[in-house]
Motif scaffolding. Structure first.
Motif, mmCIF file in Angstrom:
data_model
loop_
_atom_site.group_PDB
_atom_site.id
_atom_site.type_symbol
_atom_site.label_atom_id
_atom_site.label_comp_id
_atom_site.label_asym_id
_atom_site.label_seq_id
_atom_site.Cartn_x
_atom_site.Cartn_y
_atom_site.Cartn_z
ATOM 1 N N LEU A 91 0.877 -1.169 0.048
ATOM 2 C CA LEU A 91 -0.001 -0.126 -0.045
ATOM 3 C C LEU A 91 0.936 1.262 -0.066
ATOM 4 C CD1 LEU A 91 -2.922 1.255 0.216
ATOM 5 C CD2 LEU A 91 -2.650 1.045 2.607
ATOM 6 N N THR A 92 1.854 1.368 0.815
ATOM 7 C CA THR A 92 2.700 2.534 0.776
ATOM 8 C C THR A 92 3.683 2.681 -0.236
ATOM 9 O OG1 THR A 92 4.198 1.377 2.363
ATOM 10 C CG2 THR A 92 2.850 2.440 3.647
ATOM 11 N N THR A 93 3.902 1.557 -0.888
ATOM 12 C CA THR A 93 4.630 1.793 -2.417
ATOM 13 C C THR A 93 3.805 2.040 -3.555
ATOM 14 O OG1 THR A 93 4.815 -0.572 -2.460
ATOM 15 C CG2 THR A 93 6.621 0.483 -1.363
ATOM 16 N N GLY A 94 2.444 1.804 -3.356
ATOM 17 C CA GLY A 94 1.591 2.298 -4.357
ATOM 18 C C GLY A 94 1.247 1.199 -5.150
ATOM 19 N N ARG A 95 1.564 -0.094 -4.855
ATOM 20 C CA ARG A 95 1.391 -1.216 -5.706
ATOM 21 C C ARG A 95 -0.246 -1.503 -5.552
ATOM 22 N NH1 ARG A 95 4.108 -6.149 -3.465
ATOM 23 N NH2 ARG A 95 2.864 -7.365 -5.200
ATOM 24 N N VAL A 96 -0.791 -1.112 -4.355
ATOM 25 C CA VAL A 96 -2.182 -1.344 -4.335
ATOM 26 C C VAL A 96 -2.864 -0.106 -3.881
ATOM 27 C CG1 VAL A 96 -2.264 -3.885 -4.161
ATOM 28 C CG2 VAL A 96 -2.185 -2.286 -1.997
ATOM 29 N N ASP A 97 -4.256 0.043 -4.190
ATOM 30 C CA ASP A 97 -4.808 1.426 -3.368
ATOM 31 C C ASP A 97 -5.429 1.220 -2.199
ATOM 32 O OD1 ASP A 97 -4.613 2.759 -6.234
ATOM 33 O OD2 ASP A 97 -5.903 1.403 -6.810
ATOM 34 N N LEU A 98 -5.892 0.152 -1.628
ATOM 35 C CA LEU A 98 -6.259 -0.004 -0.263
ATOM 36 C C LEU A 98 -6.239 -1.539 0.016
ATOM 37 C CD1 LEU A 98 -9.539 -1.111 -0.593
ATOM 38 C CD2 LEU A 98 -9.695 0.963 -1.628
ATOM 39 N N ILE A 99 -6.453 -1.849 1.617
ATOM 40 C CA ILE A 99 -6.314 -3.244 1.717
ATOM 41 C C ILE A 99 -7.635 -3.424 2.434
ATOM 42 C CG2 ILE A 99 -5.500 -4.432 3.773
ATOM 43 C CD1 ILE A 99 -2.763 -2.751 4.040
ATOM 44 N N HIS A 100 -8.275 -4.545 2.050
ATOM 45 C CA HIS A 100 -9.578 -4.838 2.440
ATOM 46 C C HIS A 100 -9.476 -6.588 2.664
ATOM 47 C CE1 HIS A 100 -14.296 -4.430 2.354
ATOM 48 N NE2 HIS A 100 -14.116 -5.147 3.156
ATOM 49 N N SER A 101 -9.262 -6.928 3.894
ATOM 50 C CA SER A 101 -8.832 -8.352 4.124
ATOM 51 C C SER A 101 -8.775 -8.731 5.397
ATOM 52 C CB SER A 101 -7.413 -8.656 3.379
ATOM 53 O OG SER A 101 -7.005 -10.005 3.539
ATOM 54 N N GLY A 102 -9.963 -8.791 6.168
ATOM 55 C CA GLY A 102 -10.088 -8.852 7.715
ATOM 56 C C GLY A 102 -8.947 -8.262 8.434
ATOM 57 N N MET A 103 -8.654 -7.183 8.273
ATOM 58 C CA MET A 103 -7.596 -6.530 9.143
ATOM 59 C C MET A 103 -8.181 -5.794 10.221
ATOM 60 S SD MET A 103 -4.589 -3.910 7.919
ATOM 61 C CE MET A 103 -3.300 -5.293 7.150
ATOM 62 N N SER A 104 -7.588 -6.043 11.292
ATOM 63 C CA SER A 104 -8.342 -5.113 12.743
ATOM 64 C C SER A 104 -7.442 -3.688 12.610
ATOM 65 C CB SER A 104 -7.858 -5.736 13.898
ATOM 66 O OG SER A 104 -8.352 -7.306 13.967
ATOM 67 N N ASP A 105 -8.253 -3.013 12.885
ATOM 68 C CA ASP A 105 -8.137 -1.599 13.177
ATOM 69 C C ASP A 105 -7.273 -1.163 14.435
ATOM 70 O OD1 ASP A 105 -7.927 1.395 13.685
ATOM 71 O OD2 ASP A 105 -9.862 1.696 13.244
ATOM 72 N N LEU A 106 -6.009 -1.384 14.414
ATOM 73 C CA LEU A 106 -5.492 -1.455 15.886
ATOM 74 C C LEU A 106 -4.398 -0.052 15.888
ATOM 75 C CD1 LEU A 106 -3.873 -4.808 15.731
ATOM 76 C CD2 LEU A 106 -5.972 -4.306 16.684
ATOM 77 N N PRO A 107 -4.417 0.407 17.006
ATOM 78 C CA PRO A 107 -3.691 1.539 17.340
ATOM 79 C C PRO A 107 -2.297 1.536 16.653
ATOM 80 C CG PRO A 107 -4.736 1.286 19.314
ATOM 81 C CD PRO A 107 -5.164 -0.020 18.305
ATOM 82 N N THR A 108 -1.714 0.360 16.800
ATOM 83 C CA THR A 108 -0.071 0.293 16.332
ATOM 84 C C THR A 108 -0.401 0.368 14.693
ATOM 85 O OG1 THR A 108 -0.608 -2.035 16.399
ATOM 86 C CG2 THR A 108 0.606 -1.356 18.269
ATOM 87 N N ARG A 109 -1.366 -0.036 14.121
ATOM 88 C CA ARG A 109 -1.294 0.331 12.725
ATOM 89 C C ARG A 109 -1.518 1.626 11.982
ATOM 90 N NH1 ARG A 109 -4.375 -5.546 12.229
ATOM 91 N NH2 ARG A 109 -2.445 -6.853 11.935
ATOM 92 N N ARG A 110 -2.102 2.426 13.050
ATOM 93 C CA ARG A 110 -2.462 3.938 12.442
ATOM 94 C C ARG A 110 -1.417 4.815 12.392
ATOM 95 N NH1 ARG A 110 -6.695 3.767 17.188
ATOM 96 N NH2 ARG A 110 -8.114 2.147 16.718
ATOM 97 N N ASP A 111 -0.263 4.432 12.630
ATOM 98 C CA ASP A 111 0.842 5.195 12.396
ATOM 99 C C ASP A 111 1.289 5.257 10.765
ATOM 100 O OD1 ASP A 111 1.532 5.596 15.010
ATOM 101 O OD2 ASP A 111 2.995 3.975 15.018
ATOM 102 N N THR A 112 0.924 4.217 10.170
ATOM 103 C CA THR A 112 0.859 4.117 8.495
ATOM 104 C C THR A 112 -0.170 4.095 8.081
ATOM 105 O OG1 THR A 112 1.620 1.815 9.062
ATOM 106 C CG2 THR A 112 3.264 3.025 8.604
ATOM 107 N N LEU A 113 -1.472 3.693 8.701
ATOM 108 C CA LEU A 113 -2.551 3.643 7.968
ATOM 109 C C LEU A 113 -3.769 4.181 8.698
ATOM 110 C CD1 LEU A 113 -2.993 -0.544 7.560
ATOM 111 C CD2 LEU A 113 -2.039 1.196 5.928
ATOM 112 N N ASP A 114 -4.831 4.695 7.799
ATOM 113 C CA ASP A 114 -6.127 5.271 8.224
ATOM 114 C C ASP A 114 -7.206 4.168 7.849
ATOM 115 O OD1 ASP A 114 -5.407 7.579 9.244
ATOM 116 O OD2 ASP A 114 -6.047 8.779 7.520
ATOM 117 N N PHE A 115 -7.843 3.875 8.774
ATOM 118 C CA PHE A 115 -9.232 2.853 8.519
ATOM 119 C C PHE A 115 -10.304 3.466 8.592
ATOM 120 C CE2 PHE A 115 -5.470 0.443 10.826
ATOM 121 C CZ PHE A 115 -5.576 -0.669 9.840
ATOM 122 N N VAL A 116 -11.340 2.819 7.533
ATOM 123 C CA VAL A 116 -12.674 3.065 7.519
ATOM 124 C C VAL A 116 -13.166 1.595 7.902
ATOM 125 C CG1 VAL A 116 -14.506 3.592 6.172
ATOM 126 C CG2 VAL A 116 -12.570 4.740 5.603
#
Length: 280
Positions: A91-116
């Motif tokens: 995602l961060t290198t632009g190979r994909v536009d978003l992640i939709h794959s049973g991923m938990s919205d965890l505080p540790t992941r919010r440094d690099t991601l925003d979640f809907v």
């Protein structure tokens, strides 16, 4: 008659184009020009995403919801089968536009991601049906060997739960075993190599219906998290477009229809949440 019909068809086509353009309005220019979103997904987490054994067709709640959201936005989906560990870097290198794959919205992941966020989940203990009388409550796993996917947050969460519910009460700690995925944990459970297992509460009703009298759920989920669609931090335009599309699906009832199809109405959200915070 013919001219009237032609005029009617032209008007109808113009309305369809206008509606699609309106839907696509919030999308970044790169998505509009490509006519698609590239979505990271690994189809090994039923009923969220899996392949039909008979047809090899991609199926699941995430798949249905992902297609409905893209349709609402006037675009299409290209699914990209990527290992869970590689999804964020893709995602961060632009190979994909978003992640939709049973991923938990965890505080540790919010440094690099925003979640809907789009559903509720939680870590859930279970064991083999044959041992249901041995494990009546979660604390019966204190001192026992419990398997769970090492790619998830479950090993850390189980260790924290054990510290508070086993060690703090003078009981031996849960022996956490990281497995190659939830299917591997289930295989080890069947082989008697682990006493219990942990996986997402949303996956267990499907599992229990698929393999009757094979597993039994022990207690309630011991964590409460949201599952979210992940976006790169800089990609706020796409994130907000998806939030608006999800709101529209909730309003139309399509969101509920998708969850009901998988018997997961209890996992639905009551509104729009971004990074676990309610938004108007």
């Amino acid at each position: 008659m013919g001219n009237n019909m032609n005029r009617h068809l032209v008007m109808l086509a113009a309305l369809c184009v206008a509606a699609t353009a309106a839907n696509a309005e919030g999308l970044p220019e790169r998505i509009k020009s490509a006519g698609k979103v590239v979505v990271a997904n690994q189809a090994n987490y039923p009923p969220m995403e899996y392949k039909d054994p008979a047809t090899n067709k991609l199926m699941g709640l995430d798949i249905d919801l992902g297609l409905a959201l893209a349709k609402q936005l006037g675009t299409t989906v290209e699914w990209s089968d990527i290992g869970f560990e590689q999804m964020v870097s893709s995602l961060t290198t632009g190979r994909v536009d978003l992640i939709h794959s049973g991923m938990s919205d965890l505080p540790t992941r919010r440094d690099t991601l925003d979640f809907v966020d789009y559903m509720k989940s939680g870590a859930q203990f279970y064991t083999s049906f044959a041992r249901k009388d041995e494990f009546k409550k979660p604390t019966d796993f204190c001192g026992k060997i419990v398997g769970m996917s090492r790619r998830t947050s479950f090993p850390d969460e189980t260790a924290k739960w054990s510290a508070a519910n086993c060690e703090a009460k003078g009981l031996p700690a849960v022996k956490v075993v990281g497995t190659e995925g939830s299917a591997d944990a289930r295989a080890q459970l069947k082989q008697g190599r682990v006493d219990g297992a942990v996986q997402g509460s949303e996956t267990l009703p499907y599992l229990l219906s698929l393999e009757k009298d094979t597993y039994t759920v022990v207690g309630e989920p011991f964590t409460a998290v949201y599952q979210g669609i992940g976006f790169a931090k800089k990609d706020t335009e796409l994130r907000d477009a998806y939030a608006a599309a999800l709101k529209a699906l909730m309003a139309s009832g399509e969101y509920k229809t998708i969850f009901a199809k998988y018997g997961l109405e209890g996992a639905m959200l009551d509104g729009i949440y971004v990074n676990a915070q309610a938004v108007k």
